[in-house]
Write an enzyme that holds these catalytic residues in place. Sequence first.
Site, PDB file in Angstrom:
ATOM      1  N   GLY A 161       0.843  -0.996  -0.063  1.00  0.00           N
ATOM      2  CA  GLY A 161      -0.079   0.000  -0.115  1.00  0.00           C
ATOM      3  C   GLY A 161       0.841   1.252  -0.027  1.00  0.00           C
ATOM      4  N   ARG A 180       1.155  -5.473  -5.207  1.00  0.00           N
ATOM      5  CA  ARG A 180       0.969  -6.272  -4.057  1.00  0.00           C
ATOM      6  C   ARG A 180       1.653  -7.773  -4.296  1.00  0.00           C
ATOM      7  NH1 ARG A 180      -0.317  -4.686   0.688  1.00  0.00           N
ATOM      8  NH2 ARG A 180      -1.963  -3.017   1.081  1.00  0.00           N
ATOM      9  N   ASP A 222       6.051  -7.733   4.728  1.00  0.00           N
ATOM     10  CA  ASP A 222       6.163  -8.995   3.481  1.00  0.00           C
ATOM     11  C   ASP A 222       7.070  -8.493   2.362  1.00  0.00           C
ATOM     12  OD1 ASP A 222       4.133 -10.824   4.674  1.00  0.00           O
ATOM     13  OD2 ASP A 222       2.461  -9.370   3.942  1.00  0.00           O
ATOM     14  N   LYS A 281       8.494   0.915   5.153  1.00  0.00           N
ATOM     15  CA  LYS A 281       7.212   1.689   4.843  1.00  0.00           C
ATOM     16  C   LYS A 281       6.057   1.046   5.284  1.00  0.00           C
ATOM     17  CE  LYS A 281       4.593   0.024   2.378  1.00  0.00           C
ATOM     18  NZ  LYS A 281       3.660  -0.841   1.690  1.00  0.00           N
ATOM     19  N   THR A 282       5.244   1.564   5.860  1.00  0.00           N
ATOM     20  CA  THR A 282       3.571   1.243   5.919  1.00  0.00           C
ATOM     21  C   THR A 282       3.144   1.953   7.029  1.00  0.00           C
ATOM     22  OG1 THR A 282       2.130  -0.499   6.728  1.00  0.00           O
ATOM     23  CG2 THR A 282       4.182  -0.619   7.495  1.00  0.00           C
ATOM     24  N   ASP A 325       0.682   1.249   8.736  1.00  0.00           N
ATOM     25  CA  ASP A 325       0.384   0.615   9.834  1.00  0.00           C
ATOM     26  C   ASP A 325       1.326   0.643  10.862  1.00  0.00           C
ATOM     27  OD1 ASP A 325      -1.618   0.038   8.034  1.00  0.00           O
ATOM     28  OD2 ASP A 325      -1.409  -2.162   8.015  1.00  0.00           O
TER      29      ASP A 325
HETATM   30  P1  FBP Z   1       1.085  -1.949   3.692  1.00  0.00           P
HETATM   31  O1  FBP Z   1       1.355  -2.820   4.983  1.00  0.00           O
HETATM   32  O2  FBP Z   1       1.374  -2.601   2.309  1.00  0.00           O
HETATM   33  O3  FBP Z   1       1.428  -0.757   3.815  1.00  0.00           O
HETATM   34  O4  FBP Z   1      -0.500  -1.921   3.580  1.00  0.00           O
HETATM   35  C1  FBP Z   1      -1.214  -1.239   4.569  1.00  0.00           C
HETATM   36  C2  FBP Z   1      -2.580  -1.003   4.264  1.00  0.00           C
HETATM   37  O5  FBP Z   1      -2.887   0.522   4.050  1.00  0.00           O
HETATM   38  C3  FBP Z   1      -3.467  -1.564   5.642  1.00  0.00           C
HETATM   39  O6  FBP Z   1      -3.671  -0.607   6.516  1.00  0.00           O
HETATM   40  C4  FBP Z   1      -4.820  -1.793   4.798  1.00  0.00           C
HETATM   41  O7  FBP Z   1      -5.506  -2.912   5.444  1.00  0.00           O
HETATM   42  C5  FBP Z   1      -4.344  -2.432   3.398  1.00  0.00           C
HETATM   43  O8  FBP Z   1      -3.069  -1.573   3.189  1.00  0.00           O
HETATM   44  C6  FBP Z   1      -5.192  -2.003   2.566  1.00  0.00           C
HETATM   45  O9  FBP Z   1      -4.961  -2.770   1.216  1.00  0.00           O
HETATM   46  P2  FBP Z   1      -5.358  -2.603  -0.103  1.00  0.00           P
HETATM   47  O10 FBP Z   1      -4.672  -1.387  -0.419  1.00  0.00           O
HETATM   48  O11 FBP Z   1      -4.955  -3.607  -0.992  1.00  0.00           O
HETATM   49  O12 FBP Z   1      -6.853  -2.200  -0.125  1.00  0.00           O
END
Ligand code: FBP
Length: 700
Positions: free
Chosen positions: A106, A170, A201, A225-226, A228
């Site tokens: 993300g 992803r 990941d 990066k994230t 979260d």
């Molecule tokens: P990353 O761990 O890849 O940074 O993504 C986190 C996130 O933003 C989460 O908070 C959320 O659950 C998920 O991505 C949403 O995924 P998608 O963009 O595939 O809908």
Amino acid sequence: MSGEKSIPIEDLLKHPEVQKVTSNINQELVERKKYAPPVCKVFTYPYTVLQDNSRFRFVIDNETKKQLPSIIDNKVQNITGADDLKESLKEKYCKKRNIGIVFSGGPAPGGHNVIAGIYDAAKKANSENKIYGFFLGPDGILENEAVELTDSLVDTYRNLGGFTMIKTGRTKIDTKEKMELSKETCKKLELDALVIVGGDDSNTNAAFLAQEMFEDGIQVIGVPKTIDGDIQVKDIEGNILCAISFGFHTAARAFANAISNLCTDSSSDVKYWHICKVMGRVASHLALEVALQTHANMTLIGEDLADYIDKNRLEKARKKGLTDYSAYGITLRHLSRMVCDGIVKRAAVGKNYGVIVIPEGILEFVDEIQIFIIKLNTIIAEYNETHDTDFHLDFPLLEDKLEYLRRQARLSREDNSFSIWNTRDDDLFNDIPAFFQEGLLIERDSHGNFQFSLVETDKVIMGLVKDYLNILKEKGIYKLGINNFSYGKALTKDGLDPDYFGPILFRNYDKKEKFFLFKESIISKKTLKQIMVKEGAMQKTDKVPLSIEQIYKKSVANFKTQVHFYGYDGRGNDPTRFDCVYTYNLGLTVFSLIASGATGQMAAIKNLEMDFSRWEPIGIPIASLMHLEERKGKLSLVLEKSVVDVNSIAFQVVKSFRDKWLAAAPCEDNYRRPGPIRFTGKSEEDRPITLVLNALAKQS
Ligand code: FBP
């Protein structure tokens, strides 16, 4: 008609004012792009060198030793500045290089500055260095879709949010074929190094690619990066090496600003409970930061719920000389009771409104749901393996999936051997609403993660809350408190004595109370009259006095909600100053690691929780952070996510303020206004509050 001559639209569009206000370029953007983030002291030198630092140690998983032998002995590396280098080192540092960069997972605010940092440092070391950006995430590597970055492309995105420049994806590089394809692309582009900007990941991918390309001398560096915030690194002794991943601060501030506005609105028109689900696939770091930023009335923290112990149940069993293990961990039912408790308490003091923050990944911490997720993961993985096909393609409809599960349950009854899905599981699963069944059966993402953002977590919890509130309403427990003053005024105006009727109507009639609560037995106009007749306050044939009827009506609590999801919006925000500076320096760190030959390392900045002058760029060995985890029904070696530590100062502070922020007392609410993300100008807060608080642990 106004009589004024109208300007033809063609002329209007040429008007300078129209052109100015409709342009894509505004002052904020110009200022953002111009901003040059300060750099850590080591980067003010012409060169940097790496030094292994053996002081920081980790618990190493045996499986990592087996699977990542070439990078398992990596150490934490300090980066220091140098005015000059030995000729051979200088040559190595400044040699012409090709570097590939990919965003993975993300988007997170600040990604463009990681690129800008790498680009600037690489060009400074050797203007012939080439930087390639892979399109659409790891797919760009597999399909060799890359663009060579130029000054103008990099300048277009400096200090801007999103991953717009090269996009993201992803895809997981998890098979031999994909590894081979990646290697082929790196060789075709003659890459010296590949940089993977991603979450847990993606950094796992980085470690495996580093291992795979070790012999070919292609370096692989990860970047944390994230939004979260679940990439946080501590060594065995608790020394913080990476306090937070980039993007977290911006997303949390964006969510907090929006949620704080809801606090203002909600306490103005006093009729809604705002239910705010905030992103964070598993960990509740974002929700915790939002709580600190906004002081919303209730913030659920998944990690805290996992620690829940039902003391009553435990005590009951203890009296029988037993231990009730099911008393450990929270159930959905219990969780909804806790939320109702807060709502009922606030209503009692006249506040039938408020703001609840629910982390997106909360269900991961609810025992019964966690068990379903693991069981369903295993069933789907086993099905795919046995039939060499895809469960979701074979059973596209919910009913088909449920029928398959039913068959499993039947088989388990016929065959007494252990079965992962038995009739009890099936019965429990069938009690769940269809939308939630569908959510739990949703396809896992490419990394095998449960896709919480696609499940209506809030709907599941709030459905139970609504049901229970209705029960509490019928029992006369969920009621709005009646303001002492308005009660007195209304009755006096009607020529009635408030002190006579008070003890008849209310369970807490005492003039010192600011809010009176109707007796539990008064739950309708009919029961109101019955009580008054029984207490001799009126005859059966009389009508209930109008003022009393109106006061009663005011006490009837209706639970009205507005539901919001905060995720993609905050993820796309332009970075805070903290994230701009952090990410630019991460980019510079990446280049320092590459220029000194590192591979299998994650770029990081130590002391992020402190003042900028104390920030220290470092390299962290990714292999040391890996552990075995269940993914798609199998154990896989992955980077360990960090969840909220319930013993951390940040969590303990939130816990201590819970009652104050719930504000279930005749007082003003305690909301905090963090305000919008300000890029320029003075801002009191320059890093996440969670970090500021947790840093105090070191000082105490
Ligand atoms: P990353 O761990 O890849 O940074 O993504 C986190 C996130 O933003 C989460 O908070 C959320 O659950 C998920 O991505 C949403 O995924 P998608 O963009 O595939 O809908």
